[in-house]
Enzyme design. Structure first.
Site, PDB file in Angstrom:
ATOM      1  N   GLU A 250       0.954  -1.322  -0.095  1.00  0.00           N
ATOM      2  CA  GLU A 250      -0.108  -0.367   0.186  1.00  0.00           C
ATOM      3  C   GLU A 250       0.971   1.116   0.181  1.00  0.00           C
ATOM      4  O   GLU A 250       2.117   1.778   0.910  1.00  0.00           O
ATOM      5  CB  GLU A 250      -1.280  -0.323   1.288  1.00  0.00           C
ATOM      6  CG  GLU A 250      -1.362  -1.054   1.529  1.00  0.00           C
ATOM      7  CD  GLU A 250      -2.336  -1.066   2.692  1.00  0.00           C
ATOM      8  OE1 GLU A 250      -2.609  -0.607   3.023  1.00  0.00           O
ATOM      9  OE2 GLU A 250      -3.590  -2.145   2.694  1.00  0.00           O
ATOM     10  N   LYS A 252       2.301   4.303   1.776  1.00  0.00           N
ATOM     11  CA  LYS A 252       2.889   5.050   2.438  1.00  0.00           C
ATOM     12  C   LYS A 252       2.011   6.299   2.010  1.00  0.00           C
ATOM     13  O   LYS A 252       3.871   7.108   1.815  1.00  0.00           O
ATOM     14  CB  LYS A 252       3.960   4.492   3.134  1.00  0.00           C
ATOM     15  CG  LYS A 252       4.182   5.104   4.706  1.00  0.00           C
ATOM     16  CD  LYS A 252       5.644   4.529   5.453  1.00  0.00           C
ATOM     17  CE  LYS A 252       5.697   4.198   6.260  1.00  0.00           C
ATOM     18  NZ  LYS A 252       5.626   6.146   7.101  1.00  0.00           N
ATOM     19  N   ARG A 257      -1.816  10.210  11.133  1.00  0.00           N
ATOM     20  CA  ARG A 257      -2.854   8.695  10.097  1.00  0.00           C
ATOM     21  C   ARG A 257      -3.579   8.950  12.068  1.00  0.00           C
ATOM     22  O   ARG A 257      -3.725   9.945  13.495  1.00  0.00           O
ATOM     23  CB  ARG A 257      -1.963   7.619  12.176  1.00  0.00           C
ATOM     24  CG  ARG A 257      -2.813   6.690  11.932  1.00  0.00           C
ATOM     25  CD  ARG A 257      -2.169   5.703  12.654  1.00  0.00           C
ATOM     26  NE  ARG A 257      -2.753   4.134  12.655  1.00  0.00           N
ATOM     27  CZ  ARG A 257      -2.098   2.626  12.760  1.00  0.00           C
ATOM     28  NH1 ARG A 257      -0.714   2.786  12.684  1.00  0.00           N
ATOM     29  NH2 ARG A 257      -2.398   1.885  12.782  1.00  0.00           N
ATOM     30  N   ARG A 272      -2.792   9.289  15.997  1.00  0.00           N
ATOM     31  CA  ARG A 272      -1.910   8.172  16.690  1.00  0.00           C
ATOM     32  C   ARG A 272      -1.492   8.380  18.556  1.00  0.00           C
ATOM     33  O   ARG A 272      -1.108   7.510  18.546  1.00  0.00           O
ATOM     34  CB  ARG A 272      -0.517   8.791  15.651  1.00  0.00           C
ATOM     35  CG  ARG A 272       0.188   7.191  15.981  1.00  0.00           C
ATOM     36  CD  ARG A 272       2.113   7.738  15.443  1.00  0.00           C
ATOM     37  NE  ARG A 272       3.196   6.736  15.981  1.00  0.00           N
ATOM     38  CZ  ARG A 272       3.650   6.087  15.117  1.00  0.00           C
ATOM     39  NH1 ARG A 272       3.799   6.144  13.615  1.00  0.00           N
ATOM     40  NH2 ARG A 272       4.868   5.623  15.467  1.00  0.00           N
ATOM     41  N   GLU A 302      -4.938   7.450   6.800  1.00  0.00           N
ATOM     42  CA  GLU A 302      -3.731   8.747   6.597  1.00  0.00           C
ATOM     43  C   GLU A 302      -4.993   9.862   6.195  1.00  0.00           C
ATOM     44  O   GLU A 302      -5.015   9.607   4.873  1.00  0.00           O
ATOM     45  CB  GLU A 302      -2.209   8.234   6.326  1.00  0.00           C
ATOM     46  CG  GLU A 302      -1.111   9.345   6.236  1.00  0.00           C
ATOM     47  CD  GLU A 302      -0.244   8.987   7.068  1.00  0.00           C
ATOM     48  OE1 GLU A 302      -0.417   8.108   7.977  1.00  0.00           O
ATOM     49  OE2 GLU A 302       1.011   8.934   7.550  1.00  0.00           O
ATOM     50  N   PHE A 342      -7.297   3.161   5.665  1.00  0.00           N
ATOM     51  CA  PHE A 342      -6.607   1.655   5.112  1.00  0.00           C
ATOM     52  C   PHE A 342      -7.041   0.483   6.323  1.00  0.00           C
ATOM     53  O   PHE A 342      -7.158  -0.165   6.260  1.00  0.00           O
ATOM     54  CB  PHE A 342      -5.503   1.773   4.985  1.00  0.00           C
ATOM     55  CG  PHE A 342      -4.943   2.351   6.356  1.00  0.00           C
ATOM     56  CD1 PHE A 342      -4.741   2.117   7.811  1.00  0.00           C
ATOM     57  CD2 PHE A 342      -3.963   3.419   6.581  1.00  0.00           C
ATOM     58  CE1 PHE A 342      -4.147   1.962   8.762  1.00  0.00           C
ATOM     59  CE2 PHE A 342      -3.787   4.169   7.109  1.00  0.00           C
ATOM     60  CZ  PHE A 342      -3.405   3.589   8.958  1.00  0.00           C
ATOM     61  N   ARG A 417       3.180  -3.908  17.568  1.00  0.00           N
ATOM     62  CA  ARG A 417       4.614  -3.565  16.497  1.00  0.00           C
ATOM     63  C   ARG A 417       5.604  -4.274  15.546  1.00  0.00           C
ATOM     64  O   ARG A 417       6.231  -5.016  16.445  1.00  0.00           O
ATOM     65  CB  ARG A 417       5.557  -2.384  16.659  1.00  0.00           C
ATOM     66  CG  ARG A 417       6.752  -1.411  15.168  1.00  0.00           C
ATOM     67  CD  ARG A 417       7.677  -1.115  16.030  1.00  0.00           C
ATOM     68  NE  ARG A 417       7.405   0.361  16.058  1.00  0.00           N
ATOM     69  CZ  ARG A 417       6.666   1.063  16.008  1.00  0.00           C
ATOM     70  NH1 ARG A 417       7.233   0.953  14.818  1.00  0.00           N
ATOM     71  NH2 ARG A 417       6.575   2.843  15.405  1.00  0.00           N
ATOM     72  N   LYS A 423       7.016  -1.739   7.054  1.00  0.00           N
ATOM     73  CA  LYS A 423       7.404  -0.404   6.208  1.00  0.00           C
ATOM     74  C   LYS A 423       8.267  -0.661   5.381  1.00  0.00           C
ATOM     75  O   LYS A 423       9.589  -1.148   5.395  1.00  0.00           O
ATOM     76  CB  LYS A 423       7.611   0.952   6.648  1.00  0.00           C
ATOM     77  CG  LYS A 423       8.287   1.061   7.908  1.00  0.00           C
ATOM     78  CD  LYS A 423       8.075   2.133   8.677  1.00  0.00           C
ATOM     79  CE  LYS A 423       8.559   1.675  10.572  1.00  0.00           C
ATOM     80  NZ  LYS A 423       8.720   2.873  11.212  1.00  0.00           N
TER      81      LYS A 423
HETATM   82  P1  AMP Z   1       6.308   5.038  10.934  1.00  0.00           P
HETATM   83  O1  AMP Z   1       5.219   6.447  11.502  1.00  0.00           O
HETATM   84  O2  AMP Z   1       7.578   5.360  10.013  1.00  0.00           O
HETATM   85  O3  AMP Z   1       7.073   4.286  12.182  1.00  0.00           O
HETATM   86  O4  AMP Z   1       5.202   4.164   9.988  1.00  0.00           O
HETATM   87  C1  AMP Z   1       3.804   3.847  10.127  1.00  0.00           C
HETATM   88  C2  AMP Z   1       3.365   5.038   9.722  1.00  0.00           C
HETATM   89  O5  AMP Z   1       3.117   5.665   8.376  1.00  0.00           O
HETATM   90  C3  AMP Z   1       1.602   4.555  10.302  1.00  0.00           C
HETATM   91  O6  AMP Z   1       1.506   4.880  11.471  1.00  0.00           O
HETATM   92  C4  AMP Z   1       0.663   5.651   9.434  1.00  0.00           C
HETATM   93  O7  AMP Z   1       0.703   7.208   9.928  1.00  0.00           O
HETATM   94  C5  AMP Z   1       1.556   5.761   8.096  1.00  0.00           C
HETATM   95  N1  AMP Z   1       0.669   4.930   6.847  1.00  0.00           N
HETATM   96  C6  AMP Z   1       0.523   5.774   5.822  1.00  0.00           C
HETATM   97  N2  AMP Z   1       0.113   5.050   4.904  1.00  0.00           N
HETATM   98  C7  AMP Z   1      -0.122   4.092   5.331  1.00  0.00           C
HETATM   99  C8  AMP Z   1      -0.797   2.312   5.229  1.00  0.00           C
HETATM  100  N3  AMP Z   1      -1.431   2.255   3.961  1.00  0.00           N
HETATM  101  N4  AMP Z   1      -1.357   2.145   6.093  1.00  0.00           N
HETATM  102  C9  AMP Z   1      -0.554   1.884   7.762  1.00  0.00           C
HETATM  103  N5  AMP Z   1       0.562   2.893   7.625  1.00  0.00           N
HETATM  104  C10 AMP Z   1       0.277   4.240   6.746  1.00  0.00           C
END
Ligand code: AMP
Length: 588
Positions: A250, A252, A257, A272, A302, A342, A417, A423
């Protein structure tokens, strides 16, 4: 219950930084607490009076507290300011003044938990033209009936700076010990907490209704669920192997969020960090009111700023214009956003989290009326790494940060997590520098152009096992003058003379801060370090790890709590992939 039972426990807790000892002191306190008061005691140990998502905070300004102290003690406010300057803590000022003030003991009555809690509630919620005067009166009333030790903790609580440094998980451990005599039961309490985001509720339930009732705590519309989080890996191939079959790749999106709770026409939006932020996104609330078919539902997605002409996603920074109390109407017009959904966790009274992701996405698709502002996150179902790489390139071209790849069989695990979501970020693909999210725990005064503010910062990663923040670099690069001004304004009010209890540092900074502010850092490499405390002795005896050539990216991670920052384990993992020569940190 008398408040001095609580303040005595606080004093004991302050004297140790060992998690095990803290847990035992806490569990003893919980056992001494009448069951129906547990909720209040749990909030107070965190320096709060409600769960975070209620958005009601204590935080009386230092100036007002000094004024109250002056009214109560009859001591000139300037003298108190000098004391504050010398002691660095208003709680200690109150404690010392009270030890000297003999008059207070004449009329005082022992403080009860109920009286303290109700007074704090009044201080936090009172509004109107005379609210400041009333707040001062409430504070003076508390001081009149306090012992020196009680006054110290009350004043710290009133200013929003109790800082006993007790992590949520320590409280869960203590509850498990106090009410089930077995720390292992913490997993049930943790699940309940992840689902309801309210430690007070978890405490009250375990104390009054036992473990079975804890297992039955369910998601409720209107109460935020702790979000499921993603692990990271650095190639599509590795991810596909880990997923073991077809997965959902998907976009990102580089936004914020949101968890949207719909109950009839009422919409609550949570960040979040589980703050209630509906007022920032009235347009998203309107779209969801009209566009989510179920009468009641919880949907995650998001929100992202978009360029209205090209439809391209814009960077996260654009959303910061929405983080304001006033002028929202203009911000909505000037900074349009779209909401990309999502996941769906709840619909029509049914908890959907145990369903596999594939099924939840199906329910989500059937539930959404997609329009100009409300969308489904673009995705591709595949088990082919080359297809994922191609999808990644097109996502980056549209302005995404990368991809999130999800196991289609996985349930929604609140607060977890895990490798069910992985990711794949831009940095790995393009050889850009890796980014980490680190917590500011100290600073150094600036020189030259930076005189009068902080010129460099000491940053830490999170050791989730021991609940400590361990230093990983000192940084002075990448900050604009404006960044330094903003950080100075935010940090100076939090300055501490010594490191916070949860901080482990061998460096001595000019000022210290409680771990609160998270910033994004790019670095070229992770190396062994004789001084930094992160991963100390994990790779080599008497050495920790450090980021080399760290640079601020300009991104203040207001959406991340300190516990969401990069972990010690992730730093170790980065060091290991450095060694393997396929480092996400290596520069092109
Ligand atoms: P990170 O902040 O780097 O840990 O990445 C996780 C965050 O990516 C999530 O908390 C969401 O805010 C964001 N995100 C963006 N697109 C998506 C998606 N398709 N599915 C889940 N999270 C997403």
């Amino acid at each position: 219950m008398l408040f001095n039972v609580i303040s005595d426990a606080f004093m004991e807790m302050e004297a140790t930084s060992k998690r095990q000892e803290l847990t035992l002191i806490l569990s003893k306190l919980f056992n001494q607490t009448p069951k129906n008061d547990l909720r209040k005691v749990v909030y107070l140990t965190q320096g709060k009076i409600y769960p975070d998502y209620r958005g009601i905070e204590l935080g009386v300004a230092d100036k007002s507290v000094l004024k109250a102290l002056s009214i109560w003690s009859g001591v000139d406010i300037r003298q108190l300011e000098t004391m504050y300057h010398d002691l660095g803590d208003l709680g200690n000022v109150a404690e010392q003044r009270l030890s000297k003030n003999s008059q207070t003991t004449l009329f005082s009555q022992p403080l009860t938990l109920d009286h303290v809690y109700e007074t704090l509630e009044s201080i936090a919620t009172i509004k109107g033209s005379r609210s400041l005067e009333m707040k001062l009166r409430f504070i003076v009333n508390l001081l009149n009936n306090s012992s020196p030790c009680e006054s110290k903790y009350l004043i710290r609580t009133v200013t929003g700076r109790l800082r006993l440094g007790i992590a949520d998980y320590t409280i869960l451990d203590a509850l498990a010990i106090a009410f089930t005599k077995d720390k292992k039961n913490r997993i049930y309490l943790e699940r309940a907490y992840n689902v309801c985001s309210d430690l007070g509720e978890v405490a009250q339930t375990i104390a009054t209704r036992g473990l079975q009732a804890i297992k039955e705590i369910r998601i409720q519309v209107g109460r935020p669920v702790r979000p499921m989080l993603a692990e990271r890996l650095d190639s599509a191939k590795e991810i596909v192997v880990k997923m073991g079959g077809v997965c959902s790749a998907e976009h990102k999106l580089d936004g914020e969020r949101l968890q949207v709770h719909k109950n009839d026409n009422k919409i609550d939006i949570f960040s979040r960090r589980m703050e209630e932020i509906t007022a920032q996104y009235p347009d998203v609330a309107d779209s969801c009111r009209a566009g989510i078919r179920s009468k009641n539902a919880i949907v995650e997605g998001e929100v992202v700023a978009i360029n209205p002409e090209t439809g391209r996603y814009l960077a996260f920074q654009e959303l910061m214009h929405r983080r304001r109390k006033y002028g929202i109407k203009d911000a909505v017009k000037n900074y349009p956003v779209s909401f990309y959904c999502f996941d769906i966790l709840h619909s029509l009274g049914e908890d959907l989290t145990a369903y596999p992701y594939a099924k939840r996405r199906e329910i989500l698709e059937a539930n959404l009326i997609v329009d100009g502002k409300l969308h489904l996150v673009p995705r591709e179902l595949t088990d082919n790494p080359r297809k994922i790489d191609r999808f990644m390139r097109s996502a980056l071209a549209k302005g995404c940060e990368g991809l999130v790849i999800k196991d289609i069989e996985s349930p929604y695990r609140a607060g977890a997590r895990e490798f069910s979501w992985i990711k794949l970020k831009r940095e790995y693909r393009t050889g850009f520098k890796e980014t980490t999210d680190l917590v500011i725990i100290g600073a150094f005064y600036g020189k030259g152009r930076r005189v009068g503010k902080y010129g460099a910062f000491l940053l830490a990663a999170f050791d989730a096992v021991n609940d400590k923040f361990k230093t990983v670099c000192k940084i002075g690069t990448g900050f604009t003058d404006e960044d330094l001004d903003t950080l100075f304004a935010k940090l100076k009010v939090q300055a501490l003379p010594n490191p916070d209890r949860r901080v482990e540092s061998n460096m001595s900074a000019d000022v210290w801060f409680p771990p609160r502010i998270v910033i994004e850092i790019a670095a070229s490499e992770v190396t062994l370090s004789p001084i930094h405390t992160v991963a100390r002795n994990s790779i080599r005896q008497n050495a920790g790890l450090a980021l080399r050539f760290p640079k601020y990216t300009g991104r203040l991670r207001v959406d991340k709590s300190p516990e969401d920052s990069t972990t010690e384990d992730e730093i170790i993992e980065m060091y290991r992939s450095n060694l393997k020569g396929r480092s996400p940190l290596k520069q092109p």
